[in-house]
Design a protein around this motif. Structure first.
Motif, PDB file in Angstrom:
ATOM      1  N   TYR A 135      40.092 132.337  -6.167  1.00 19.83           N
ATOM      2  CA  TYR A 135      39.372 133.284  -6.591  1.00 19.83           C
ATOM      3  C   TYR A 135      38.655 133.165  -7.727  1.00 19.83           C
ATOM      4  N   TRP A 136      37.428 133.370  -8.080  1.00 21.74           N
ATOM      5  CA  TRP A 136      36.957 133.549  -9.478  1.00 21.74           C
ATOM      6  C   TRP A 136      35.747 134.484  -9.594  1.00 21.74           C
ATOM      7  N   SER A 137      35.709 135.197 -10.915  1.00 26.80           N
ATOM      8  CA  SER A 137      34.914 136.280 -10.935  1.00 26.80           C
ATOM      9  C   SER A 137      33.986 136.133 -12.427  1.00 26.80           C
ATOM     10  N   VAL A 138      33.169 136.714 -12.602  1.00 27.87           N
ATOM     11  CA  VAL A 138      32.355 136.939 -14.049  1.00 27.87           C
ATOM     12  C   VAL A 138      32.086 138.224 -14.328  1.00 27.87           C
ATOM     13  N   ASP A 139      32.358 138.429 -15.656  1.00 21.89           N
ATOM     14  CA  ASP A 139      31.860 139.667 -16.330  1.00 21.89           C
ATOM     15  C   ASP A 139      30.622 139.055 -17.295  1.00 21.89           C
ATOM     16  N   PHE A 140      29.504 139.532 -17.005  1.00 17.11           N
ATOM     17  CA  PHE A 140      28.130 139.345 -17.596  1.00 17.11           C
ATOM     18  C   PHE A 140      28.043 139.797 -19.110  1.00 17.11           C
ATOM     19  N   ASP A 141      28.842 140.753 -19.475  1.00 16.29           N
ATOM     20  CA  ASP A 141      28.822 141.239 -20.989  1.00 16.29           C
ATOM     21  C   ASP A 141      30.336 141.422 -21.068  1.00 16.29           C
ATOM     22  N   PHE A 142      31.105 140.800 -21.475  1.00 15.74           N
ATOM     23  CA  PHE A 142      32.539 140.944 -21.720  1.00 15.74           C
ATOM     24  C   PHE A 142      32.879 142.101 -22.852  1.00 15.74           C
ATOM     25  N   GLU A 143      32.141 142.106 -23.768  1.00 15.23           N
ATOM     26  CA  GLU A 143      32.481 142.890 -25.103  1.00 15.23           C
ATOM     27  C   GLU A 143      31.517 144.254 -24.723  1.00 15.23           C
ATOM     28  N   ASP A 144      31.273 144.927 -23.762  1.00 16.96           N
ATOM     29  CA  ASP A 144      30.649 145.983 -23.782  1.00 16.96           C
ATOM     30  C   ASP A 144      31.517 147.156 -23.407  1.00 16.96           C
ATOM     31  N   LYS A 145      32.828 146.824 -23.136  1.00 14.29           N
ATOM     32  CA  LYS A 145      33.789 147.914 -22.790  1.00 14.29           C
ATOM     33  C   LYS A 145      35.141 147.744 -23.426  1.00 14.29           C
ATOM     34  N   ARG A 146      35.263 148.239 -24.643  1.00 10.73           N
ATOM     35  CA  ARG A 146      36.488 148.008 -25.299  1.00 10.73           C
ATOM     36  C   ARG A 146      37.629 148.647 -24.600  1.00 10.73           C
ATOM     37  N   GLU A 147      38.929 148.239 -24.764  1.00  8.42           N
ATOM     38  CA  GLU A 147      40.233 148.503 -24.241  1.00  8.42           C
ATOM     39  C   GLU A 147      40.498 149.735 -25.271  1.00  8.42           C
ATOM     40  N   ILE A 148      40.752 150.950 -24.600  1.00  7.06           N
ATOM     41  CA  ILE A 148      41.298 152.064 -25.604  1.00  7.06           C
ATOM     42  C   ILE A 148      42.333 152.631 -25.029  1.00  7.06           C
ATOM     43  N   ILE A 149      43.425 152.870 -25.734  1.00  7.34           N
ATOM     44  CA  ILE A 149      44.774 153.398 -25.221  1.00  7.34           C
ATOM     45  C   ILE A 149      44.930 154.905 -25.999  1.00  7.34           C
ATOM     46  N   ARG A 150      45.653 155.868 -25.630  1.00  6.91           N
ATOM     47  CA  ARG A 150      46.103 156.893 -26.106  1.00  6.91           C
ATOM     48  C   ARG A 150      47.535 156.851 -26.643  1.00  6.91           C
ATOM     49  N   VAL A 151      47.698 156.986 -27.981  1.00 10.21           N
ATOM     50  CA  VAL A 151      49.084 156.927 -28.721  1.00 10.21           C
ATOM     51  C   VAL A 151      49.193 158.236 -29.528  1.00 10.21           C
TER      52      VAL A 151
END
Length: 176
Positions: A73-89
């Motif tokens: 399997y392979w896949s592409v994200d055409f704009d990788f830095e458009d969605k930051r990984e946010i966590i709640r702490v």
């Protein structure tokens, strides 16, 4: 991975993939086989079927012929830095170290804050995968329209053992 850019669109071509797994050794497999048995061995990035016939004669058959044989399997994200990984702490009171006395929140009323992990979320915008019925794998994604400017493309490849690898490349789209 090779990006292809036309005006305000971009596509990705998968041009190579390599693994260097070794699992067991061909010599061990040959020594442990009984007559009329076979064993699959991964040796230096190649899958080899080691067999022993009824007369005790050992043969080897290489099952991987091309680099695409490894890809499930392979896949592409055409704009990788458009969605930051946010966590709640849980908010840490001022003056208290992050390591000392941290306890998980006991009630919903305790204060939380959202924190960026420093990473981004991979969004699967295009994919190609094999099925048992259709072993064909597309090696070129579709052309995706994107906003002009610099961006990072991410390609994720999952091999036949379920291990995933991600590669990121920066491109300029729609700029002269």
């Amino acid at each position: 991975m090779k990006p292809h850019i036309k005006s305000n669109t971009v596509a990705v071509e998968l041009t190579d993939f390599s693994v260097f797994y070794t699992q067991d050794s061909i010599a061990n497999a040959e020594a442990s086989l009984k007559d009329k048995q076979s064993k699959i061995v991964v040796d230096k990035g190649q899958i080899v079927k080691v067999s022993k016939d009824k007369d005790g004669i050992v043969s080897r058959e290489q099952l991987t012929r091309h680099w695409t044989d490894w890809i499930d399997y392979w896949s592409v994200d055409f704009d990788f830095e458009d969605k930051r990984e946010i966590i709640r702490v849980k908010k840490i009171p001022s003056g208290q170290s992050k390591l000392e006395g941290f306890e998980p929140p006991q009630t919903e009323l305790e204060e939380w804050e959202e924190v960026w992990t420093g990473d981004y979320i991979f969004e699967n915008e295009w994919q190609s995968f094999r099925t048992k019925k259709d072993r064909k794998l597309e090696l070129m994604s579709v052309f995706q329209e994107v906003m002009p400017g610099r961006r990072k493309l991410a390609v994720k490849v999952v091999d036949i053992f379920g291990n995933d690898t991600m590669t990121i490349v920066e491109v300029r789209v729609g700029e002269k």
